[in-house]
Scaffold this motif. Structure first.
Motif, short mmCIF file in Angstrom:
data_model
loop_
_atom_site.label_atom_id
_atom_site.label_comp_id
_atom_site.label_asym_id
_atom_site.label_seq_id
_atom_site.Cartn_x
_atom_site.Cartn_y
_atom_site.Cartn_z
N ASP A 314 19.92 91.89 -37.24
CA ASP A 314 20.22 93.22 -37.77
C ASP A 314 21.17 93.99 -36.85
O ASP A 314 21.76 94.98 -37.27
N HIS A 317 24.35 94.68 -38.43
CA HIS A 317 24.51 95.79 -39.37
C HIS A 317 24.72 97.12 -38.64
O HIS A 317 25.39 98.01 -39.14
N VAL A 318 24.13 97.24 -37.44
CA VAL A 318 24.39 98.43 -36.63
C VAL A 318 25.87 98.46 -36.27
O VAL A 318 26.53 99.50 -36.35
N GLU A 320 28.35 97.09 -37.87
CA GLU A 320 29.14 97.44 -39.06
C GLU A 320 29.18 98.95 -39.26
O GLU A 320 30.23 99.53 -39.53
N GLY A 321 28.01 99.58 -39.11
CA GLY A 321 27.93 101.02 -39.30
C GLY A 321 28.77 101.76 -38.28
O GLY A 321 29.48 102.72 -38.61
N LEU A 322 28.72 101.32 -37.02
CA LEU A 322 29.49 101.99 -35.97
C LEU A 322 30.99 101.85 -36.24
O LEU A 322 31.75 102.79 -36.01
N VAL A 324 32.39 101.62 -39.19
CA VAL A 324 32.71 102.56 -40.27
C VAL A 324 32.83 103.97 -39.71
O VAL A 324 33.75 104.72 -40.03
N LEU A 325 31.89 104.32 -38.82
CA LEU A 325 31.89 105.65 -38.22
C LEU A 325 33.20 105.89 -37.45
O LEU A 325 33.81 106.95 -37.55
N VAL B 97 28.56 107.54 -44.51
CA VAL B 97 28.20 106.17 -44.89
C VAL B 97 27.96 105.34 -43.62
O VAL B 97 27.01 104.55 -43.54
N GLY B 98 28.80 105.55 -42.61
CA GLY B 98 28.63 104.85 -41.34
C GLY B 98 27.28 105.17 -40.70
O GLY B 98 26.56 104.28 -40.24
N ILE B 99 26.91 106.46 -40.74
CA ILE B 99 25.62 106.90 -40.19
C ILE B 99 24.47 106.16 -40.90
O ILE B 99 23.52 105.69 -40.27
N LEU B 101 24.53 103.26 -42.43
CA LEU B 101 24.49 101.84 -42.06
C LEU B 101 23.90 101.67 -40.67
O LEU B 101 23.07 100.79 -40.43
N VAL B 102 24.31 102.54 -39.74
CA VAL B 102 23.80 102.46 -38.37
C VAL B 102 22.29 102.65 -38.35
O VAL B 102 21.56 101.88 -37.71
N GLY B 105 20.41 99.68 -40.16
CA GLY B 105 20.49 98.49 -39.32
C GLY B 105 19.73 98.68 -38.02
O GLY B 105 19.02 97.79 -37.56
N GLY B 106 19.84 99.89 -37.46
CA GLY B 106 19.18 100.17 -36.19
C GLY B 106 17.67 100.09 -36.31
O GLY B 106 16.99 99.57 -35.42
N ALA B 108 16.00 98.29 -38.51
CA ALA B 108 15.64 96.87 -38.70
C ALA B 108 15.72 96.12 -37.36
O ALA B 108 14.85 95.31 -37.02
#
Lengths: 342, 298
Positions: A314, A317-318, A320-322, A324-325, B97-99, B101-102, B105-106, B108
């Protein structure tokens, strides 16, 4: 734009190293396991390309909508409904492969197109924010598909909730052998070629056709586009329906290429990761292919990294989110002031 | 008591319980959007609140500290979004959206790292587990009352205090705030932090009050339903609260109907609250007006 995608991919790997350190694993071991599991041989490479394909279709769909100034975060639901259409019909469709496979893929596009089209219609007709509607439709798709595979479409032979398997004539052919290297025993099929072809077609449409020009105009300068006579509600509907169709094609490709049946575990969140892929690819279909390969490595290597190096997958996925941010600092939309209220 | 009356009571109590997390997140959405920042990250802030509440309750044995941790980590994500949206002028939607996902995922990642088990955390001490009303626990009652106080407080703050009026001005015309000698960016940042704190509180309710553990994706789109509630409630605290209860009702209805009506399959009924939100945002054609500078970087 080389700097954007390349920089973001480098960032992804730096962040991955940080995630490994947090988990108390040496990045050397972590990356070793990650690359061994994704690029270290014929089978891992095939699996990486399977993941690349699964991400590429929804990412192309997301890119298309973004180009038109529409924020489609519903690729997950569109993927699922596309797979549902293909699986529901494929379970009962006997015939030669040259007929069955294209029909199932087309059905996937229709299913995803309808799902994206609903959001497009709501936005065009009622000015309902596509951001909220596409996400709501993800959950609605999941309940609808869950209900259908547990009830009306459930295979009497299967123990779990899934449709009956496709007849082998409806399976996508394995990826052609390269010299002495055969992919017959892997999950890699020609669907990656279909995905790349889709990217090339989209690239052509964006840059070489009037429709593509109007679509980009609607996204980049909505006021000017409207004044120059582009029917904006119609463009909204078409863009979201097409975006959904491309994602839906991906769902059908997973059904005919990988699962050979439909169930709701079709996607472990490809539709959400696709947003990161599309942004890293700078919404340019050809760069999106490169980005999808990068994320494909992470997806395929993530499992090996978890099993062999003890870094929870996982973490990916963190990352990926960062990304995007960070990429939010780039400008994707002309202005949100013209969007629907969120 | 007849079966019908008891069923109606169940529906009423369940509506109250299911509304709580959406109310908090929606109030968070109101303050953020009134200040001019669209908070797509509500979902992620709820997730952060839900997960950290369980971690800290597990660590200290006190669900009160868990609740505070939930508020704190929601606020931390609010700070991240607020800072990016104001001083970096990023695209608020993309950043939100990034927040999300973070956070997802964080949580999990944290489940595996902290509890060494994917999917769900171990059980922790629940906030106020004792029964107060027939079907509502003490903790839930306290959170319902606190939610109403928050709505009341926010309404008073936005309309009756100088700082509230300044925050409204940030969302309508940030230039005017600058001209008045104040820094709209800073006010926006504070508002988004408050927004994250409220969403974190709503998330903490889900994990340590309604149940006693965190499970993967337990917020299930409630942050986005809260955004729909903000629109449906016309960007006012009481309006958003009412809309959140409306969506909570459909979530409760789904539970009450499950197994009671044989031809209505439970899988399909899970779609009820999402369908309600979809109809709500679509049914307001031409009748809503967001704050003029909502979502526009200054």
């Amino acid at each position: 734009m080389l700097a954007g995608p390349a920089g973001a991919l480098v960032l992804a790997f730096v962040l991955a190293a940080v995630a490994m350190l947090i988990a108390g694993v040496s990045p050397l071991d972590g990356f070793g396991a990650l690359f061994q599991g994704s690029l270290g041989g014929r089978r891992p490479i095939a699996e990486t390309l399977v993941q690349t394909t699964a991400l590429l279709f929804p990412a192309l769909g997301v890119s298309l909508a973004f180009r038109a100034g529409l924020f489609n975060i519903g690729a997950e639901g569109q993927l699922l409904i596309g797979g549902l259409f293909a699986g529901a019909v494929g379970a009962h469709f006997a015939g030669p492969g040259w007929l069955v496979i294209p029909v199932l893929l087309l059905l996937g596009m229709v299913g995803g197109g309808i799902w994206g089209g609903i959001a497009g219609w709501l936005r065009a007709r009622f000015n309902a924010s596509e951001i909220i509607s596409t996400l709501m439709l993800n959950f609605i798709a999941l309940s609808l598909a869950g209900y259908l595979v547990a009830g009306p479409l459930k295979s009497p032979l299967a123990s779990g909730a899934e449709t009956a398997p496709l007849l082998p004539s409806g399976w996508l052919p394995a990826f052609p052998s390269l010299g002495s290297i055969s992919f017959g025993d892997t999950r890699l099929t020609i669907s990656i070629l279909i995905a790349i072809a889709t990217a090339i077609v989209l690239s052509f449409v964006f840059t070489r056709t009037v429709f593509g020009y109007e679509l980009r105009a609607a996204g980049e300068a909505p006021e000017a586009a409207r004044r120059s006579g582009i029917n904006m509600p119609r463009m909204t509907l078409i863009a979201l329906a097409l975006s959904g169709a491309v994602a839906g094609l991906g769902g059908a490709a997973i059904v005919t290429g990988v699962l050979h049946r439909f169930n709701t575990q079709l996607s472990p969140g490809y539709g959400y990761t696709a947003i990161a892929v599309a942004l890293v690819g700078d919404l340019n279909p050809l760069w999106v292919c490169v980005a999808a390969f990068g994320f494909g490595i992470l997806e395929a290597g993530g499992l090996a990294m978890q099993a062999n190096a003890g870094v929870p997958k996982d973490a990916i996925h963190v990352i990926e989110g960062l990304i995007v941010l960070v990429l939010a600092a780039r400008r994707y939309f002309a202005t949100r002031a013209t969007g629907a209220p969120v | 008591m007849s079966a019908g009356v008891s069923l109606m009571l169940t529906l009423l109590f369940l509506t109250l319980i299911k509304s709580v997390p959406i109310v908090y997140a929606a109030l968070g959405g109101v303050i953020s959007e009134r200040a001019g920042v669209v908070n797509i990250g509500l979902e992620g802030m709820m997730t952060a609140g839900a997960f950290s509440a369980v971690v800290f309750t597990n660590l200290t044995g006190s669900p009160i500290i868990g609740l505070i941790a939930g508020i704190f980590f929601g606020a931390v994500l609010g700070f991240v979004l607020g800072f990016a949206a104001t001083f970096f002028k990023v695209d608020q939607i993309v950043a939100g959206v990034g927040i999300n996902l973070v956070a997802l995922g964080g949580a999990a990642y944290g489940l595996v790292l902290i509890f060494n088990q994917p999917g769900a955390s171990p059980q922790v001490t629940q906030l106020g587990p004792g029964q107060l009303l027939p079907q509502i626990t003490t903790g839930e009652t306290a959170m319902i009352v606190l939610g109403l106080l928050c709505a009341f407080g926010l309404n008073w703050f936005i309309y009756r205090t100088p700082w509230g009026l300044r925050i409204q001005a940030c969302g309508e015309n940030p230039r005017a705030v600058t001209d008045a000698g104040l820094n709209p960016l800073r006010l926006r940042l504070y508002s988004v932090i408050a927004s994250g704190a409220l969403a974190g509180l709503g998330g903490a309710f889900l994990s340590i009050c309604e149940v006693n553990l965190y499970s993967d994706q337990m917020t299930a789109g409630r942050g986005f339903i809260a955004l729909a509630a903000v629109i449906f409630g016309r960007w006012t605290p009481w309006g958003a609260t009412g809309a959140a209860v409306f969506f909570g009702f459909f979530e409760a209805l789904q539970y009450v109907l499950q197994g009671r009506i044989s031809w209505l399959p439970s899988d399909a009924m899970q779609a009820l609250p999402y369908l309600a939100a979809l109809f709500a945002i679509a049914g307001l054609v031409g009748r809503v007006r967001a704050p003029a500078a909502d979502g526009v970087p200054y």
